[in-house]
Design a protein around this motif. Structure first.
Motif, PDB file in Angstrom:
ATOM      1  N   LEU A 186       0.843  -1.194   0.000  1.00 57.43           N
ATOM      2  CA  LEU A 186       0.000   0.000   0.000  1.00 57.43           C
ATOM      3  C   LEU A 186       0.880   1.246   0.000  1.00 57.43           C
ATOM      4  CD1 LEU A 186      -2.476  -1.188   2.777  1.00 57.43           C
ATOM      5  CD2 LEU A 186      -2.812  -1.301   0.309  1.00 57.43           C
ATOM      6  N   PRO A 187       1.148   1.798  -1.183  1.00 59.04           N
ATOM      7  CA  PRO A 187       2.058   2.938  -1.261  1.00 59.04           C
ATOM      8  C   PRO A 187       1.581   4.161  -0.480  1.00 59.04           C
ATOM      9  CG  PRO A 187       1.485   2.143  -3.468  1.00 59.04           C
ATOM     10  CD  PRO A 187       0.678   1.362  -2.483  1.00 59.04           C
ATOM     11  N   PHE A 188       0.290   4.245  -0.196  1.00 57.35           N
ATOM     12  CA  PHE A 188      -0.218   5.376   0.573  1.00 57.35           C
ATOM     13  C   PHE A 188      -0.038   5.163   2.076  1.00 57.35           C
ATOM     14  CE2 PHE A 188      -3.691   2.546  -0.593  1.00 57.35           C
ATOM     15  CZ  PHE A 188      -4.224   2.228   0.638  1.00 57.35           C
ATOM     16  N   THR A 189       0.640   4.103   2.461  1.00 55.88           N
ATOM     17  CA  THR A 189       0.982   3.828   3.862  1.00 55.88           C
ATOM     18  C   THR A 189       2.507   3.769   3.972  1.00 55.88           C
ATOM     19  OG1 THR A 189      -0.986   2.433   3.954  1.00 55.88           O
ATOM     20  CG2 THR A 189       0.518   2.283   5.813  1.00 55.88           C
ATOM     21  N   PRO A 190       3.185   4.908   3.786  1.00 59.47           N
ATOM     22  CA  PRO A 190       4.648   4.855   3.794  1.00 59.47           C
ATOM     23  C   PRO A 190       5.213   4.607   5.187  1.00 59.47           C
ATOM     24  CG  PRO A 190       3.901   7.115   3.593  1.00 59.47           C
ATOM     25  CD  PRO A 190       2.671   6.240   3.542  1.00 59.47           C
ATOM     26  N   ALA A 191       6.330   3.910   5.218  1.00 63.30           N
ATOM     27  CA  ALA A 191       6.999   3.601   6.486  1.00 63.30           C
ATOM     28  C   ALA A 191       7.756   4.802   7.034  1.00 63.30           C
ATOM     29  CB  ALA A 191       7.957   2.430   6.275  1.00 63.30           C
ATOM     30  N   GLU A 192       8.154   5.724   6.182  1.00 63.88           N
ATOM     31  CA  GLU A 192       8.987   6.839   6.608  1.00 63.88           C
ATOM     32  C   GLU A 192       8.379   7.688   7.721  1.00 63.88           C
ATOM     33  OE1 GLU A 192      10.222   5.807   2.373  1.00 63.88           O
ATOM     34  OE2 GLU A 192       8.343   5.975   3.478  1.00 63.88           O
ATOM     35  N   PRO A 193       7.118   8.115   7.611  1.00 60.58           N
ATOM     36  CA  PRO A 193       6.555   8.902   8.721  1.00 60.58           C
ATOM     37  C   PRO A 193       6.497   8.116  10.037  1.00 60.58           C
ATOM     38  CG  PRO A 193       5.190   9.140   6.771  1.00 60.58           C
ATOM     39  CD  PRO A 193       6.196   8.066   6.474  1.00 60.58           C
ATOM     40  N   TYR A 194       6.221   6.812   9.936  1.00 64.45           N
ATOM     41  CA  TYR A 194       6.200   6.001  11.151  1.00 64.45           C
ATOM     42  C   TYR A 194       7.576   5.990  11.800  1.00 64.45           C
ATOM     43  CZ  TYR A 194       6.404   2.275  14.442  1.00 64.45           C
ATOM     44  OH  TYR A 194       6.626   1.587  15.608  1.00 64.45           O
ATOM     45  N   LEU A 195       8.613   5.803  11.000  1.00 64.82           N
ATOM     46  CA  LEU A 195       9.968   5.751  11.549  1.00 64.82           C
ATOM     47  C   LEU A 195      10.333   7.045  12.266  1.00 64.82           C
ATOM     48  CD1 LEU A 195      11.819   4.009   8.592  1.00 64.82           C
ATOM     49  CD2 LEU A 195      11.316   3.030  10.852  1.00 64.82           C
ATOM     50  N   ILE A 196      10.048   8.153  11.642  1.00 63.25           N
ATOM     51  CA  ILE A 196      10.363   9.450  12.250  1.00 63.25           C
ATOM     52  C   ILE A 196       9.589   9.629  13.551  1.00 63.25           C
ATOM     53  CG2 ILE A 196      10.154  11.959  11.954  1.00 63.25           C
ATOM     54  CD1 ILE A 196      10.753  11.413   8.929  1.00 63.25           C
ATOM     55  N   ALA A 197       8.307   9.317  13.530  1.00 68.00           N
ATOM     56  CA  ALA A 197       7.483   9.455  14.733  1.00 68.00           C
ATOM     57  C   ALA A 197       7.930   8.491  15.826  1.00 68.00           C
ATOM     58  CB  ALA A 197       6.015   9.229  14.394  1.00 68.00           C
ATOM     59  N   ALA A 198       8.252   7.268  15.459  1.00 67.39           N
ATOM     60  CA  ALA A 198       8.657   6.273  16.462  1.00 67.39           C
ATOM     61  C   ALA A 198       9.965   6.667  17.131  1.00 67.39           C
ATOM     62  CB  ALA A 198       8.787   4.893  15.819  1.00 67.39           C
ATOM     63  N   VAL A 199      10.919   7.150  16.364  1.00 70.57           N
ATOM     64  CA  VAL A 199      12.198   7.576  16.963  1.00 70.57           C
ATOM     65  C   VAL A 199      11.978   8.787  17.859  1.00 70.57           C
ATOM     66  CG1 VAL A 199      14.473   8.573  16.454  1.00 70.57           C
ATOM     67  CG2 VAL A 199      13.667   6.601  15.159  1.00 70.57           C
ATOM     68  N   ALA A 200      11.174   9.730  17.391  1.00 74.42           N
ATOM     69  CA  ALA A 200      10.954  10.969  18.148  1.00 74.42           C
ATOM     70  C   ALA A 200      10.166  10.749  19.436  1.00 74.42           C
ATOM     71  CB  ALA A 200      10.240  11.991  17.266  1.00 74.42           C
ATOM     72  N   THR A 201       9.275   9.765  19.435  1.00 69.85           N
ATOM     73  CA  THR A 201       8.394   9.615  20.594  1.00 69.85           C
ATOM     74  C   THR A 201       8.702   8.436  21.507  1.00 69.85           C
ATOM     75  OG1 THR A 201       6.768   8.363  19.311  1.00 69.85           O
ATOM     76  CG2 THR A 201       6.485  10.759  19.407  1.00 69.85           C
ATOM     77  N   THR A 202       9.388   7.415  20.984  1.00 68.05           N
ATOM     78  CA  THR A 202       9.605   6.226  21.816  1.00 68.05           C
ATOM     79  C   THR A 202      11.034   6.067  22.302  1.00 68.05           C
ATOM     80  OG1 THR A 202      10.182   4.732  19.995  1.00 68.05           O
ATOM     81  CG2 THR A 202       7.826   4.969  20.514  1.00 68.05           C
ATOM     82  N   GLY A 203      11.962   6.732  21.646  1.00 61.10           N
ATOM     83  CA  GLY A 203      13.357   6.544  22.010  1.00 61.10           C
ATOM     84  C   GLY A 203      13.916   5.218  21.532  1.00 61.10           C
ATOM     85  N   ALA A 204      13.190   4.526  20.673  1.00 58.72           N
ATOM     86  CA  ALA A 204      13.677   3.253  20.120  1.00 58.72           C
ATOM     87  C   ALA A 204      14.902   3.526  19.252  1.00 58.72           C
ATOM     88  CB  ALA A 204      12.584   2.581  19.294  1.00 58.72           C
ATOM     89  N   PRO A 205      15.829   2.590  19.199  1.00 64.67           N
ATOM     90  CA  PRO A 205      17.050   2.797  18.411  1.00 64.67           C
ATOM     91  C   PRO A 205      16.743   2.953  16.919  1.00 64.67           C
ATOM     92  CG  PRO A 205      17.191   0.771  19.722  1.00 64.67           C
ATOM     93  CD  PRO A 205      15.807   1.294  19.868  1.00 64.67           C
ATOM     94  N   PRO A 206      17.240   4.016  16.289  1.00 64.70           N
ATOM     95  CA  PRO A 206      16.961   4.249  14.865  1.00 64.70           C
ATOM     96  C   PRO A 206      17.420   3.097  13.968  1.00 64.70           C
ATOM     97  CG  PRO A 206      17.974   6.187  15.845  1.00 64.70           C
ATOM     98  CD  PRO A 206      18.018   5.104  16.879  1.00 64.70           C
ATOM     99  N   VAL A 207      18.562   2.496  14.270  1.00 65.40           N
ATOM    100  CA  VAL A 207      19.048   1.405  13.421  1.00 65.40           C
ATOM    101  C   VAL A 207      18.097   0.213  13.498  1.00 65.40           C
ATOM    102  CG1 VAL A 207      20.922  -0.255  13.057  1.00 65.40           C
ATOM    103  CG2 VAL A 207      21.458   2.152  13.518  1.00 65.40           C
ATOM    104  N   ALA A 208      17.658  -0.130  14.691  1.00 63.84           N
ATOM    105  CA  ALA A 208      16.742  -1.268  14.854  1.00 63.84           C
ATOM    106  C   ALA A 208      15.418  -0.997  14.136  1.00 63.84           C
ATOM    107  CB  ALA A 208      16.495  -1.554  16.330  1.00 63.84           C
ATOM    108  N   LEU A 209      14.903   0.213  14.268  1.00 60.18           N
ATOM    109  CA  LEU A 209      13.645   0.555  13.591  1.00 60.18           C
ATOM    110  C   LEU A 209      13.815   0.517  12.073  1.00 60.18           C
ATOM    111  CD1 LEU A 209      12.390   3.508  15.795  1.00 60.18           C
ATOM    112  CD2 LEU A 209      11.283   1.288  15.520  1.00 60.18           C
ATOM    113  N   GLY A 210      14.899   1.112  11.588  1.00 57.16           N
ATOM    114  CA  GLY A 210      15.139   1.136  10.144  1.00 57.16           C
ATOM    115  C   GLY A 210      15.310  -0.254   9.565  1.00 57.16           C
ATOM    116  N   LEU A 211      16.075  -1.101  10.257  1.00 64.71           N
ATOM    117  CA  LEU A 211      16.278  -2.470   9.772  1.00 64.71           C
ATOM    118  C   LEU A 211      14.991  -3.287   9.827  1.00 64.71           C
ATOM    119  CD1 LEU A 211      19.804  -3.331  11.224  1.00 64.71           C
ATOM    120  CD2 LEU A 211      19.206  -2.731   8.860  1.00 64.71           C
ATOM    121  N   ALA A 212      14.184  -3.074  10.851  1.00 68.16           N
ATOM    122  CA  ALA A 212      12.910  -3.793  10.943  1.00 68.16           C
ATOM    123  C   ALA A 212      11.982  -3.393   9.798  1.00 68.16           C
ATOM    124  CB  ALA A 212      12.249  -3.527  12.293  1.00 68.16           C
TER     125      ALA A 212
END
Length: 156
Positions: free
Chosen positions: A17-43
C-alpha cells in the motif's frame, strides 16, 4: 521492542500500500519512543523487503500464465517524446541483469523508479529471487536507517 515490531509490520504493509509509507512512522517512532533508529530502520526494511519479494514472486508466476503472455505481447503505444525515449531506455536497462541490479538498488534507496513498479517488472526478468531480496534489503536498509536518524539530526 513494540516499536521495532510495529516498524516490521508497517514496512510489510507499506510494501503493498504505497499510501501507507513507512517513513513517517519511523520518524514518529524515533521521536516519541526513544527506540534505536538502526533497529527501527532495519525492521522496516526487513518487513518491506518481505512484501516486495512476495510481489516479485507473484509477478513472476502471473507472467508465466498463457493468458497474460498473450496480453503482454500485444503492441502498447509508447509515451511521446523525451519521456517515451527515457522510459524505453529504463525498460531496456531493467532487462539487462547487471544494470537491473543497480537500478533496483537505486529504486530501493531513492524510490525512483518506484520500487513497487520495479518489483513487478523485475518479476519477468531472469533476476534470481535471492539477488532481488538482498538488493532490495540493502537499499531499503540504507533508506530507512537514514530516515530513522532524521529526528536526531533535527536536534530531538
Amino acid at each position: 521492542m513494540i516499536a521495532v515490531l510495529a516498524a516490521l509490520a508497517v514496512g510489510f504493509l507499506s510494501a503493498f500500500l504505497p499510501f501507507t509509507p513507512a517513513e513517517p512512522y519511523l520518524i514518529a517512532a524515533v521521536a516519541t519512543t526513544g527506540a534505536p533508529p538502526v533497529a527501527l530502520g532495519l525492521a522496516a526494511a526487513t518487513g518491506q523487503t518481505a512484501g516486495k519479494v512476495l510481489i516479485f514472486l507473484a509477478a513472476r508466476g502471473a507472467i508465466r500464465s498463457a493468458w497474460l503472455q498473450r496480453r503482454l505481447t500485444k503492441r502498447r503505444p509508447a509515451a511521446p517524446g523525451r519521456l517515451g525515449r527515457f522510459l524505453a531506455r529504463l525498460v531496456a536497462a531493467l532487462d539487462r541483469p547487471r544494470q537491473s541490479t543497480g537500478i533496483l538498488l537505486a529504486s530501493a534507496i531513492t524510490g525512483f523508479p518506484p520500487l513497487l513498479a520495479a518489483s513487478v517488472y523485475l518479476g519477468r526478468t531472469p533476476m534470481h529471487p535471492l539477488t532481488f531480496a538482498a538488493t532490495c534489503l540493502l537499499g531499503r536498509a540504507i533508506r530507512f536507517v537514514t530516515i530513522a536518524f532524521a529526528p536526531h539530526l533535527a536536534g530531538h
